[in-house]
Design an enzyme around this catalytic site. Structure first.
Site, mmCIF file in Angstrom:
data_model
loop_
_atom_site.group_PDB
_atom_site.id
_atom_site.type_symbol
_atom_site.label_atom_id
_atom_site.label_comp_id
_atom_site.label_asym_id
_atom_site.label_seq_id
_atom_site.Cartn_x
_atom_site.Cartn_y
_atom_site.Cartn_z
ATOM 1 N N LYS A 178 0.830 -1.220 0.000
ATOM 2 C CA LYS A 178 0.000 0.000 0.000
ATOM 3 C C LYS A 178 0.858 1.260 0.000
ATOM 4 O O LYS A 178 0.736 2.113 0.874
ATOM 5 C CB LYS A 178 -0.991 -0.033 1.158
ATOM 6 C CG LYS A 178 -1.915 -1.244 1.074
ATOM 7 C CD LYS A 178 -2.982 -1.266 2.122
ATOM 8 C CE LYS A 178 -3.815 -2.528 2.056
ATOM 9 N NZ LYS A 178 -3.116 -3.754 2.463
HETATM 10 O O1 LIG Z 1 -9.285 -3.834 1.601
HETATM 11 C C1 LIG Z 1 -8.363 -4.549 1.996
HETATM 12 C C2 LIG Z 1 -7.071 -4.456 1.513
HETATM 13 C C3 LIG Z 1 -6.128 -5.318 1.964
HETATM 14 N N1 LIG Z 1 -6.426 -6.276 2.888
HETATM 15 C C4 LIG Z 1 -5.341 -7.208 3.282
HETATM 16 O O2 LIG Z 1 -5.681 -8.521 2.821
HETATM 17 C C5 LIG Z 1 -5.360 -9.496 3.808
HETATM 18 C C6 LIG Z 1 -6.619 -10.136 4.343
HETATM 19 O O3 LIG Z 1 -6.312 -11.074 5.341
HETATM 20 P P1 LIG Z 1 -7.376 -12.079 5.999
HETATM 21 O O4 LIG Z 1 -6.597 -12.742 7.079
HETATM 22 O O5 LIG Z 1 -7.826 -13.036 4.945
HETATM 23 O O6 LIG Z 1 -8.493 -11.268 6.530
HETATM 24 C C7 LIG Z 1 -4.549 -8.741 4.861
HETATM 25 O O7 LIG Z 1 -3.193 -8.758 4.489
HETATM 26 C C8 LIG Z 1 -5.099 -7.336 4.780
HETATM 27 O O8 LIG Z 1 -4.189 -6.374 5.231
HETATM 28 C C9 LIG Z 1 -7.702 -6.379 3.351
HETATM 29 O O9 LIG Z 1 -8.024 -7.233 4.200
HETATM 30 N N2 LIG Z 1 -8.646 -5.513 2.899
#
Ligand SMILES: O=c1ccn([C@@H]2O[C@H](COP(=O)(O)O)[C@@H](O)[C@H]2O)c(=O)[nH]1
Length: 272
Positions: A96
């Site tokens: 990001k």
């Molecule tokens: O809108 C967003 C953007 C990035 N993320 C990122 O994706 C993963 C989600 O992890 P989970 O454990 O499957 O929930 C994580 O790295 C977030 O920082 C997001 O969730 N939403």
């Protein structure tokens, strides 16, 4: 990697799964803590156990930066391991980033040249000149936040500016940027009802969709409203897969969780 190569992998593997490598030393199996590089050992085992079920891996850099220089070395070893052993996998540095132009160029060099990721996530808040330096890299992809999966997405992203919601302006405006064919967008799985509107603006772009699994987003709902002619989706799950077990069977259990999603994806693709 080109978009066409990614699409070919999706067809071959019958999967559009992206596995998030968000490694937290407090959550990984205890026995790995005795190794020299527990983060890399964990990732290596997860990757070896799941590479045939997914088309992408997404380490979130926060989980590596949090451990200082050792964490960054684990990230470097992880991306090198994927590129050397599974070069068909599309890699995403979820970092990001985005800053004034000359700084963005250095971020782009760090992730595309030094670490050889296929893509990096960027924030659109600083506008065109903060994103175009990333877009200048051939066969590399810039994944811009559009409508995120968290509750705070409603603080700004859905506010109306000039008669339309901000995330729509971000999507529309960015289509006119130089090398915009290298753009993909982040849209949260928790916002499935927005995908129809999003597809009106970017019918063919790839969307990285986090929020399935631990955040409760629905794979079938996202596919119903968000799938494009060429699939156009990378569905991410991190905690739901990699922390399926914290015992010695962690990689096996991660595979089981990844397989459940892959089987669901195969079913959806067969009806397309
Ligand atoms: O809108 C967003 C953007 C990035 N993320 C990122 O994706 C993963 C989600 O992890 P989970 O454990 O499957 O929930 C994580 O790295 C977030 O920082 C997001 O969730 N939403």
């Amino acid at each position: 990697m080109t978009t066409q190569q990614l699409e070919a992998q999706i067809r071959l593997k019958k999967s559009f799964l992206c596995i998030g490598l968000d490694v937290d030393l407090n959550k990984i199996p205890q026995h790995l803590l005795a190794t020299e590089d527990p983060i890399f050992e964990f990732n290596k085992a997860i990757i070896d156990a799941t590479h045939d079920l997914c088309v992408s891996y997404k380490p979130n850099t926060a989980f590596y930066e949090a451990y200082g220089i050792k964490g960054w070395q684990s990230l470097e070893k992880t991306i090198n391991y994927i590129n050397e052993n599974y070069p068909e996998i599309f890699t995403i540095a979820d970092a990001k980033r985005g800053d004034i132009g000359n700084t963005s160029s250095m971020y782009a060099k760090a992730f595309f040249e030094d670490l050889s990721f296929d893509s990096v996530t960027v924030a659109p808040y600083m506008g065109k000149d903060s994103v175009e330096p990333f877009l200048a890299f051939e066969n590399k992809h810039t994944i811009m936040l559009a409508l995120t999966s968290n509750e705070g997405a409603f603080d700004f992203q859905t506010l109306e500016t000039n008669g339309q919601e901000l995330y729509k302006t971000v999507l529309e405006t960015s289509k006119n940027w130089k090398n915009s064919e290298n753009l993909m967008y982040v849209v949260g799985a928790t916002k499935a009802e927005y995908f129809t509107e999003i597809r009106k603006i970017v019918p063919n772009s790839f969307l990285l969709v986090p929020g399935v699994g631990a955040q409760g987003g629905s794979l079938s709902e996202v596919c119903k409203y968000g799938m494009s002619e060429n699939v156009g989706l990378l569905i991410n799950s991190s905690r739901g897969i990699i922390y399926a077990s914290n015992g010695t069977d962690f990689a096996e259990k991660a595979r089981e969780e990844a397989l459940k999603l892959q089987v669901e994806m195969e079913g959806i693709l067969s009806k397309k």
